[in-house]
Design a protein around this motif. Structure first.
Motif, PDB file in Angstrom:
ATOM      1  N   ASN A   1       0.435  -1.113  -0.024  1.00 36.56           N
ATOM      2  CA  ASN A   1      -0.346   0.167  -0.049  1.00 36.56           C
ATOM      3  C   ASN A   1       0.889   1.345  -0.242  1.00 36.56           C
ATOM      4  O   ASN A   1       0.532   1.996  -0.617  1.00 36.56           O
ATOM      5  CB  ASN A   1      -0.878  -0.079   1.237  1.00 36.56           C
ATOM      6  N   HIS A   2       2.331   0.689   0.309  1.00 36.33           N
ATOM      7  CA  HIS A   2       2.919   2.476   1.152  1.00 36.33           C
ATOM      8  C   HIS A   2       3.736   2.536  -0.669  1.00 36.33           C
ATOM      9  O   HIS A   2       3.173   3.446  -1.332  1.00 36.33           O
ATOM     10  CB  HIS A   2       3.857   2.259   1.968  1.00 36.33           C
ATOM     11  N   ASP A   3       3.945   1.665  -0.722  1.00 32.11           N
ATOM     12  CA  ASP A   3       4.256   1.602  -2.440  1.00 32.11           C
ATOM     13  C   ASP A   3       3.458   2.093  -3.616  1.00 32.11           C
ATOM     14  O   ASP A   3       3.689   2.985  -4.883  1.00 32.11           O
ATOM     15  CB  ASP A   3       4.446   0.130  -3.371  1.00 32.11           C
TER      16      ASP A   3
ATOM     17  N   SER B   1      -4.130   9.460  -1.394  1.00 30.31           N
ATOM     18  CA  SER B   1      -3.244   9.902  -0.397  1.00 30.31           C
ATOM     19  C   SER B   1      -3.221   8.264   1.159  1.00 30.31           C
ATOM     20  O   SER B   1      -4.391   7.455   0.860  1.00 30.31           O
ATOM     21  CB  SER B   1      -3.230  10.605   0.424  1.00 30.31           C
ATOM     22  N   HIS B   2      -2.474   9.130   1.967  1.00 35.80           N
ATOM     23  CA  HIS B   2      -1.824   7.096   2.819  1.00 35.80           C
ATOM     24  C   HIS B   2      -2.065   7.871   4.133  1.00 35.80           C
ATOM     25  O   HIS B   2      -1.512   8.878   4.308  1.00 35.80           O
ATOM     26  CB  HIS B   2      -0.999   6.691   2.010  1.00 35.80           C
ATOM     27  N   THR B   3      -1.834   6.898   4.704  1.00 41.71           N
ATOM     28  CA  THR B   3      -1.998   7.197   6.404  1.00 41.71           C
ATOM     29  C   THR B   3      -1.531   5.918   7.431  1.00 41.71           C
ATOM     30  O   THR B   3      -1.503   4.730   6.586  1.00 41.71           O
ATOM     31  CB  THR B   3      -3.007   7.794   7.471  1.00 41.71           C
TER      32      THR B   3
ATOM     33  N   THR C   1       6.819   9.073  13.987  1.00 41.69           N
ATOM     34  CA  THR C   1       8.140   9.147  13.049  1.00 41.69           C
ATOM     35  C   THR C   1       7.948   8.483  11.575  1.00 41.69           C
ATOM     36  O   THR C   1       8.074   8.448  10.353  1.00 41.69           O
ATOM     37  CB  THR C   1       9.637   8.527  13.343  1.00 41.69           C
ATOM     38  N   TYR C   2       6.683   7.564  11.266  1.00 40.25           N
ATOM     39  CA  TYR C   2       6.340   6.434  10.935  1.00 40.25           C
ATOM     40  C   TYR C   2       5.101   7.586  10.025  1.00 40.25           C
ATOM     41  O   TYR C   2       4.966   6.746   8.709  1.00 40.25           O
ATOM     42  CB  TYR C   2       5.205   6.029  10.887  1.00 40.25           C
ATOM     43  N   VAL C   3       5.667   8.576  10.085  1.00 40.14           N
ATOM     44  CA  VAL C   3       4.411   9.877   8.847  1.00 40.14           C
ATOM     45  C   VAL C   3       5.207  10.288   8.201  1.00 40.14           C
ATOM     46  O   VAL C   3       4.613  11.181   7.434  1.00 40.14           O
ATOM     47  CB  VAL C   3       3.046  10.541  10.012  1.00 40.14           C
ATOM     48  N   PHE C   4       6.673  10.282   8.485  1.00 34.64           N
ATOM     49  CA  PHE C   4       7.562  10.998   7.957  1.00 34.64           C
ATOM     50  C   PHE C   4       8.251  10.389   6.563  1.00 34.64           C
ATOM     51  O   PHE C   4       8.074   9.297   6.543  1.00 34.64           O
ATOM     52  CB  PHE C   4       8.944  11.685   8.332  1.00 34.64           C
ATOM     53  N   GLU C   5       8.373  11.043   5.264  1.00 34.20           N
ATOM     54  CA  GLU C   5       8.949  10.026   4.113  1.00 34.20           C
ATOM     55  C   GLU C   5      10.190  10.176   4.285  1.00 34.20           C
ATOM     56  O   GLU C   5      10.747  11.502   4.539  1.00 34.20           O
ATOM     57  CB  GLU C   5       8.170  10.568   3.013  1.00 34.20           C
ATOM     58  N   LYS C   6      11.221   9.120   4.072  1.00 27.59           N
ATOM     59  CA  LYS C   6      12.531   9.449   4.258  1.00 27.59           C
ATOM     60  C   LYS C   6      13.143  10.519   3.120  1.00 27.59           C
ATOM     61  O   LYS C   6      13.182  10.619   2.449  1.00 27.59           O
ATOM     62  CB  LYS C   6      13.486   8.821   4.173  1.00 27.59           C
TER      63      LYS C   6
END
Ligand SMILES: [Mg+2]
Lengths: 620, 620
Positions: free
Chosen positions: A524-526, A546-548, B418-423
């Motif tokens: 799902n992130h991909d 979008s995602h969460t 931290t999990y809401v951030f894109e690297k």
């Protein structure tokens, strides 16, 4: 100005998915600009222009104008390259943006030419009057009593929530202050009793001691005292970070925030709320307040405000009282669906009939259950409510709002030196002394005022627009239900999270047979990366979402039933600790239309197919 | 995009006192609208319009469009009836509004069509990039180190000041938190020493314990603890109500606010500041922070920031440290006057030469004294600075800003999971987690970004515009000096308050021979009523000004020398307790021009004469 129009055509209110209404937009905008310029010209027409024809043909003028042209070319290019196509009638199913009301864009631009500052009446009589009117419209929308309630526009929902907490904090501390300043009015009360007085009781006392109000305020929480005595601020477990930030800023601190579990519909569990309050009461810890949410920004869920109010009434008999703040930043405007053409709350039995009369839904709606009806109805019992015009009001950013049930509360937080006020004004001369912010655009008030005049805050106006949005959400929800994609030898199923409480549709993709939660989250992130700015080429992207993440620190185990329904074990959930969700806020004013939706459905399906193929090509 | 233009013609940047540039305005605006609509059309051109020609000729569409036309007619009428004519080149000398930059109005309108929300990068890549760039431009303007500093746009100066106080409060509490979480880093320090650590020392410790930062933050003031230990927040005696409100909201409370007397130029008296700090230190009460003001909104005065910094350095040797927040909401942009074309702070000896080169003033300026030079220069030593684009940035409301010297401070107040951030993102994915507000208009960022591209933040751009404004103020100041009016047998003299530190001109009328302060106050208030919205007929008013009261509760006796210079006794001052002042913020970009000003001067004189006659006709 009486609005006699009964059949608002939503298609006349937006610029359009393809800019279809650009002629109307230009006609209206240019007329407003001309009227503004005429006003400039005719203010003291004996004054000559200061920018002369000679100035305008000078080298430096021409070079400066060309320089401006160049800068605007860069601006336009940047915006066209890096903006989201949420105007599309069917390809943007992301979070949380939409087409906004054309009349409001025009109103904002027009009023910006006058540049009023609503912090002070003196510098913005016209737009200050509009803001006052909007405040009363908000109050009527919430079912607050006319003449006893108040509201104003603010920067956004976070600021409105912060202001709500500020009200709650200072209100809660007042009995302690009264005890110090006018003890005879709270004679015999224990500290526990003082901290469990109702908002109305407190304000009634203040009514009796107008000459002591300033001194009482000096002894209230605004002094910096009492903050640690005021008890706990109870919010839903899904605790939005803005509530943590608010507790930090307002000084009661994060340690005073307690999260109440949500049920598996992501609504605050009222039995857990009661248990928590009783547990606290047993330790003589009061409850500063309870936050109910009308439309969570993650799930669109609607808390049972009626049950919160019922519980408060019940506990009041045991000497326990709590302030209720409703965070309806997202869902507040939807209360218009429940108000008839005379702004009266419609009987539940008559809802369908009235909705049919005003074409709120084109088909039978599945959304409006009795639960939701009562949740919205009970909003009128909350002390303060946040409402964001820039969400379901379809107003351009930034426009937030707060509504206050009892206008007397306004004086509890106000700052003013009496000598700065003109006598006899019914609108605060210095609004900045009654709210969290200072300077603010009169143009925002003009934009909201105009929208409310175009679309009344009842079933004839906003009700219809929001109905359209909800209907669009359900179309997308049904489209996703049971959908399957084939990529190579894999079968990818789509699973919507839950029947939407509002217009938010959450969903996930999962590979058939997959029982590895981490793998599903990665899928799902991909997918999100393919369907967002992340992979670049936003303008060529045929489906945007979008995602969460629903993660244990914020959600506890409330996502577990959903996760298990997808075939994952409790152990998987404990191991991974989160589920990555795709999230669509269905705001389009066009997608409610069956024909429109169906035309896009096949395009969306195709675009999803292509994205899944890219994901698998990349991943495997 | 490199800006090579060296001779910005200010007249090409505004719509004009008489709308002289309306053609240019429309050309640019319509081009931007067309480019936006073209973008809508060409996003997936295979998608057909959803608003069809048939829709557009339907009865309900036509009726709805007419309804919108009617609403906009009402809006236009209300705005034209109840707005201030601050666009005039010479008749509005009030507080605090002006013509705004035409390119910014266009940029705002354009970006509003895309409706980005800068709370999250995902929904606004283009305007989020612009905001990041604006933040770095602010930092460069303040002399902060590139790569180590940061800034962002916010709703207004009150919010920026509140955010500054939030930073100060949480920073100040960190050593107490470090002691609880990682005591080895503050071993042997007393509580007094912990509360007098410098911002840099604190951040350097945090650099060494990245894995413990979250825990340290949990123990900081954000928890709700320590608030009453942090000491006093010292502000100028003229204490703007927004600082009281800020201390209330942030939870340290009004009791922690201490006012430092101002001198008879309305600047904080640094010897009084030192005395107060030493008096507090003797009781082991720390100083949470000191607020310096660059451009008070009442007097336009500029605090001696250099002296505040000097004092801090001196006291540091005695183990005393305080945070400095500069409230440059009003005057911040004026630092551009001190930056050469390469953004370097100009040597004092070379100021005139550089100003001549770039035509910052048309005649010899009286404003730029060595005091003021050093005050502006030392801003780079403050921890945080408030700057309002909607004041001296000539941006439409609402656009505030805050600048942070050390970007590491950002993490001290941030909220994020931290999990809401894109690297790998260099711009926060969720800006809302790093600032006080949440949702906010990307259009604001576009407006400010565009202005900064049109007018660089140095002597070539904003320096010139602000120089023009200051020069206009001095023209008005000299016009008022020694002016006399005859009304019947009375002689009315005009007395400007003090040589303006900036572009604010305060003045009073007094009847010759009058020694009754109450009578003078009434005269000025009556005059204000004639020269404002109060008496109605704003559009026909030929001279508009505003007023304020300098009253003992806020000013102590600092107005006394001025009041005495007008012939009033100390007893009169004690009896009346305030002086009513007329107040002009000279923001016009046209009035600097000698010819323009002189043309208006005789009209202003005539209008004042007529108003005084009305006042005396009514009063006597
Ligand atoms: Mg992610």
């Amino acid at each position: 100005m009486k609005n006699e129009l009964r059949d608002h055509n939503l298609k006349a209110l937006f610029l359009g998915s393809k800019g279809e209404n650009v002629d109307l937009f230009k006609e209206l905008l240019l007329k407003m600009i001309d009227e503004h310029v005429g006003w400039r010209q005719n203010y003291q027409p004996q004054d000559l222009p200061v920018i002369t024809p000679q100035d305008k043909s000078s080298k430096s003028f021409l070079e400066t104008a060309d320089h401006v042209r160049s800068v605007l070319n860069v601006l336009s290019s940047k915006l066209r390259t890096n903006s989201l196509p949420w105007h599309t009638a069917g390809r943007f199913w992301g979070h949380m943006n939409s087409e906004t009301l054309m009349p409001s864009i025009i109103a904002y631009t027009t009023a910006m030419l006058w540049n009023g500052n609503n912090v002070a009446y003196e510098s913005s009589p016209g737009t200050s009057q509009m803001e006052e009117e909007v405040g009363h419209e908000f109050a009527a929308l919430m079912g607050y009593k006319k003449g006893e309630s108040w509201g104003h526009i603010c920067a956004d929902g976070s600021i409105a929530n912060l202001e709500g907490l500020w009200y709650a904090r200072n209100m809660k501390s007042l009995p302690l202050a009264i005890k110090e300043v006018a003890p005879e009015f709270v004679a015999g009360k224990t500290e526990w009793e003082l901290l469990n007085m109702s908002t109305e009781e407190i304000l009634d006392i203040l009514d009796q001691i107008p000459e002591k109000i300033d001194e009482v305020k000096e002894h209230s929480a605004r002094s910096g005292k009492h903050l640690q005595k005021l008890g706990k601020w109870l919010i839903p477990q899904t605790k939005h970070y803005s509530w943590l930030k608010a507790a930090d800023i307002i000084g009661v601190g994060l340690d005073c925030v307690e999260a109440i579990d949500v049920d598996d519909h992501y609504r605050m569990d009222i039995s857990k709320l009661e248990a928590k309050i009783r547990e606290l009461a047993a330790q003589e810890i009061p409850v500063l307040g309870v936050v109910g949410v009308i439309g969570t920004t993650e799930e669109g869920q609607v808390d049972r405000i009626d049950k919160m109010v019922e519980l408060r009434d019940k506990l009041a008999e045991e000497g326990i009282y709590y302030y209720i703040h409703v965070d309806a930043a997202y869902g507040g405007y939807a209360r218009a669906i429940f108000l008839d053409e005379n702004n009266n709350f419609i009987d539940y039995a008559k809802m369908s009939e009235v909705h049919e009369k005003f074409n709120v839904f084109t088909e039978k709606n599945e959304w409006l259950t009795e639960d939701i009806y009562h949740s919205f109805k009970a909003m009128s019992e909350a002390e303060t409510i946040t409402i964001d015009p820039h969400k379901m009001g379809y107003i351009p950013y930034s426009a937030g709002g707060i509504v206050v049930k009892d206008t007397r509360m306004r004086d509890v937080i106000s700052y003013f030196a009496t000598y700065v006020f003109e006598k006899g004004a019914d609108i605060p001369a210095l609004l900045g002394a009654y709210m969290l912010e200072g300077s603010k655009a009169g143009a925002t008030a003009a934009a909201v005022w105009t929208a409310h005049k175009v679309l009344p805050l009842n079933v004839t106006g906003y009700g219809k627009l929001i109905g359209a949005s909800i209907e669009g959400a359900y179309r997308f929800y049904h489209f996703l239900q049971g959908k399957q994609f084939k990529v190579g030898d894999k079968t990818i199923n789509v699973y919507p999270l839950t029947k939407p409480d509002f217009n938010m549709v959450d969903y996930v993709f999962n590979e058939e047979g997959n029982t590895d939660l981490e793998k599903m989250n990665k899928l799902n992130h991909d997918f999100y990366e393919q369907a967002s700015y992340v992979k670049g080429g936003l303008y060529n992207n045929e489906f945007i979402t979008s995602h969460t993440d629903f993660a244990i620190p914020d959600y506890g185990n409330s996502p577990l039933p959903y996760v298990q329904s997808l075939g994952f074990s409790k152990e998987e959930w404990d191991r991974e600790g989160k589920v990555t969700i795709l999230r669509a806020c269905a705001l389009s004013p066009y997608a409610y239309d069956k024909g429109v939706f169906e035309e896009y459905a096949s395009k969306i399906e195709q675009a999803i197919q292509e994205k899944l193929e890219k994901v698998y090509a990349v991943v495997n």
